[in-house]
Motif scaffolding. Structure first.
Motif, PDB file in Angstrom:
ATOM      1  N   SER A   2      32.322  22.950  85.910  1.00 49.12           N
ATOM      2  CA  SER A   2      32.165  24.710  86.424  1.00 49.12           C
ATOM      3  C   SER A   2      31.974  24.866  84.684  1.00 49.12           C
ATOM      4  CB  SER A   2      33.798  25.220  86.611  1.00 49.12           C
ATOM      5  OG  SER A   2      33.199  27.129  86.895  1.00 49.12           O
ATOM      6  N   GLY A   3      30.565  25.572  84.465  1.00 51.84           N
ATOM      7  CA  GLY A   3      29.960  26.524  83.583  1.00 51.84           C
ATOM      8  C   GLY A   3      30.590  27.949  83.131  1.00 51.84           C
ATOM      9  N   ASP A   4      31.196  28.511  84.150  1.00 57.97           N
ATOM     10  CA  ASP A   4      32.068  29.047  83.685  1.00 57.97           C
ATOM     11  C   ASP A   4      33.837  29.429  83.222  1.00 57.97           C
ATOM     12  OD1 ASP A   4      33.043  29.236  86.495  1.00 57.97           O
ATOM     13  OD2 ASP A   4      33.123  31.239  86.635  1.00 57.97           O
ATOM     14  N   TRP A   5      33.916  27.848  83.082  1.00 55.53           N
ATOM     15  CA  TRP A   5      35.503  27.375  82.771  1.00 55.53           C
ATOM     16  C   TRP A   5      36.143  28.539  82.134  1.00 55.53           C
ATOM     17  CZ3 TRP A   5      39.010  25.840  79.240  1.00 55.53           C
ATOM     18  CH2 TRP A   5      40.082  24.852  79.246  1.00 55.53           C
ATOM     19  N   LEU A   6      34.972  29.224  80.921  1.00 54.55           N
ATOM     20  CA  LEU A   6      35.696  30.422  79.764  1.00 54.55           C
ATOM     21  C   LEU A   6      35.230  31.819  80.180  1.00 54.55           C
ATOM     22  CD1 LEU A   6      35.436  27.959  76.532  1.00 54.55           C
ATOM     23  CD2 LEU A   6      37.616  28.566  77.990  1.00 54.55           C
ATOM     24  N   ALA A   7      34.887  31.376  81.400  1.00 55.03           N
ATOM     25  CA  ALA A   7      34.438  32.620  80.995  1.00 55.03           C
ATOM     26  C   ALA A   7      35.550  34.445  81.610  1.00 55.03           C
ATOM     27  CB  ALA A   7      33.485  33.390  82.505  1.00 55.03           C
ATOM     28  N   GLY A   8      35.282  35.658  81.996  1.00 53.70           N
ATOM     29  CA  GLY A   8      35.847  36.821  82.598  1.00 53.70           C
ATOM     30  C   GLY A   8      37.190  36.261  81.276  1.00 53.70           C
ATOM     31  N   LEU A  11      38.758  32.686  76.940  1.00 55.89           N
ATOM     32  CA  LEU A  11      38.778  31.914  75.911  1.00 55.89           C
ATOM     33  C   LEU A  11      40.385  31.769  75.636  1.00 55.89           C
ATOM     34  CD1 LEU A  11      36.140  33.573  74.598  1.00 55.89           C
ATOM     35  CD2 LEU A  11      36.157  31.428  74.621  1.00 55.89           C
ATOM     36  N   GLU A  12      41.270  33.076  75.590  1.00 47.24           N
ATOM     37  CA  GLU A  12      42.597  32.955  74.869  1.00 47.24           C
ATOM     38  C   GLU A  12      43.449  31.768  76.112  1.00 47.24           C
ATOM     39  OE1 GLU A  12      42.980  36.419  77.960  1.00 47.24           O
ATOM     40  OE2 GLU A  12      41.328  35.590  76.231  1.00 47.24           O
ATOM     41  N   LEU A  13      43.506  32.265  76.895  1.00 48.73           N
ATOM     42  CA  LEU A  13      44.220  31.177  77.922  1.00 48.73           C
ATOM     43  C   LEU A  13      43.270  29.519  77.987  1.00 48.73           C
ATOM     44  CD1 LEU A  13      44.539  33.380  80.793  1.00 48.73           C
ATOM     45  CD2 LEU A  13      45.351  32.886  78.911  1.00 48.73           C
ATOM     46  N   ALA A  14      42.125  29.438  77.270  1.00 45.05           N
ATOM     47  CA  ALA A  14      42.224  27.895  77.553  1.00 45.05           C
ATOM     48  C   ALA A  14      42.899  26.466  77.271  1.00 45.05           C
ATOM     49  CB  ALA A  14      40.389  27.807  76.760  1.00 45.05           C
ATOM     50  N   SER A  15      43.641  26.799  76.331  1.00 45.63           N
ATOM     51  CA  SER A  15      44.576  25.529  75.368  1.00 45.63           C
ATOM     52  C   SER A  15      45.386  25.537  76.392  1.00 45.63           C
ATOM     53  CB  SER A  15      45.005  26.140  73.867  1.00 45.63           C
ATOM     54  OG  SER A  15      45.143  27.262  73.278  1.00 45.63           O
ATOM     55  N   ARG A  17      45.847  26.852  79.048  1.00 41.27           N
ATOM     56  CA  ARG A  17      45.533  25.840  80.428  1.00 41.27           C
ATOM     57  C   ARG A  17      45.382  24.089  81.346  1.00 41.27           C
ATOM     58  NH1 ARG A  17      39.802  27.132  84.028  1.00 41.27           N
ATOM     59  NH2 ARG A  17      40.083  25.331  85.854  1.00 41.27           N
ATOM     60  N   ILE A  18      44.506  23.803  79.727  1.00 41.53           N
ATOM     61  CA  ILE A  18      45.025  22.279  79.090  1.00 41.53           C
ATOM     62  C   ILE A  18      46.219  21.603  79.269  1.00 41.53           C
ATOM     63  CG2 ILE A  18      44.049  20.476  77.475  1.00 41.53           C
ATOM     64  CD1 ILE A  18      41.632  22.675  76.628  1.00 41.53           C
ATOM     65  N   LEU A  19      47.439  22.158  78.475  1.00 43.20           N
ATOM     66  CA  LEU A  19      48.579  21.706  78.245  1.00 43.20           C
ATOM     67  C   LEU A  19      49.070  22.147  79.598  1.00 43.20           C
ATOM     68  CD1 LEU A  19      49.108  23.961  75.068  1.00 43.20           C
ATOM     69  CD2 LEU A  19      48.779  21.131  74.956  1.00 43.20           C
ATOM     70  N   ASP A  20      49.341  23.355  80.002  1.00 43.71           N
ATOM     71  CA  ASP A  20      48.908  22.788  81.636  1.00 43.71           C
ATOM     72  C   ASP A  20      48.903  21.434  83.000  1.00 43.71           C
ATOM     73  OD1 ASP A  20      50.765  25.309  81.272  1.00 43.71           O
ATOM     74  OD2 ASP A  20      49.002  27.321  82.137  1.00 43.71           O
ATOM     75  N   ALA A  21      47.561  21.638  82.658  1.00 42.58           N
ATOM     76  CA  ALA A  21      47.210  20.242  82.745  1.00 42.58           C
ATOM     77  C   ALA A  21      47.547  18.957  82.858  1.00 42.58           C
ATOM     78  CB  ALA A  21      45.414  19.863  83.099  1.00 42.58           C
ATOM     79  N   TYR A  51      37.443  18.940  73.548  1.00 42.49           N
ATOM     80  CA  TYR A  51      37.188  18.378  71.676  1.00 42.49           C
ATOM     81  C   TYR A  51      37.537  19.832  71.157  1.00 42.49           C
ATOM     82  CZ  TYR A  51      38.218  13.567  73.284  1.00 42.49           C
ATOM     83  OH  TYR A  51      38.101  12.041  73.372  1.00 42.49           O
ATOM     84  N   ARG A  52      36.863  20.852  71.948  1.00 44.16           N
ATOM     85  CA  ARG A  52      36.704  21.850  71.079  1.00 44.16           C
ATOM     86  C   ARG A  52      38.129  22.285  70.761  1.00 44.16           C
ATOM     87  NH1 ARG A  52      33.779  26.054  74.475  1.00 44.16           N
ATOM     88  NH2 ARG A  52      32.151  24.001  74.967  1.00 44.16           N
TER      89      ARG A  52
END
Length: 196
Positions: A2-8, A11-15, A17-21, A51-52
């Motif tokens: 999804s191109g909008d993975w970090l939309a809405g 941003l603060e939840l991205a890491s 979300r990755i750790l939950d996965a 990788y970001r």
């Protein structure tokens, strides 16, 4: 992807979300068998996005270990009623025993201490910064006058002792309590451990 993975505003939840996965991947595939491409797929992001946040698998594992160590300590403090009338050493012993039990009963943590993952765990527990702040804060809870560098050193040793018991368990809870009482508590509570 999804191109909008970090939309809405996520941003603060991205890491997180990755750790939950990655937590679910550990349950399904173990720790050593997971690649960054699988993590990205599980998180629903591109590898570039992954990788970001985490430059390699080691930094991803370190972030996961730090987060989960903090969470397990918070859970044990919250859920465990430790008698306030007991001696401080007994309260600490109860807490350490409860921490071991909590890790063992949590599937995505227990998998880390299977023999096939011993090298990864040893490397992480020896990495500076992985759980330093947590361990130092934990030590400061029962040794509040200990200077921070000494609390960090005592905390690092305590982490190694706990990892050792998780990786090579004793012959039951009574045996482990005896090891903690005889070998870990004297080190944690003795003022001589703060000497350079």
């Amino acid at each position: 992807m999804s191109g909008d993975w970090l939309a809405g505003g996520r941003l603060e939840l991205a890491s997180e979300r990755i750790l939950d996965a990655v937590r679910m991947l550990f349950i399904d595939k173990g720790v050593s068998g997971i690649g960054m491409a699988e993590v990205a797929d599980a998180a629903g992001c591109s590898r570039a996005t992954l990788y970001r946040y985490f430059e390699n698998r080691q930094t991803l594992y370190a972030a996961f270990a730090s987060r989960e160590a903090r969470r397990v300590v918070e859970r044990v403090w919250r859920d465990r009623t430790i008698s306030t009338s007991a001696e401080p050493a007994e309260r600490l012993l109860d807490l350490l025993t409860a921490l071991l039990a909590e890790v063992r009963k949590t599937p995505y943590l227990a998998v880390w201490f299977e023999p096939s993952n011993a090298g990864i765990v040893a490397q992480l527990s020896n990495s500076p910064g992985v759980v330093d702040a947590l361990a130092a804060n934990f030590v400061a809870g029962f040794r509040p006058t200990l200077p921070l560098p000494h609390a960090q050193r005592v905390g690092r040793w305590m982490v190694r002792a706990m990892v050792s018991l998780l990786t090579l368990p004793g012959a039951g809870e009574d045996d482990e309590r005896a090891m903690l009482r005889n070998f870990v508590l004297p080190f944690l509570l003795d003022d001589r451990t703060a000497i350079d």
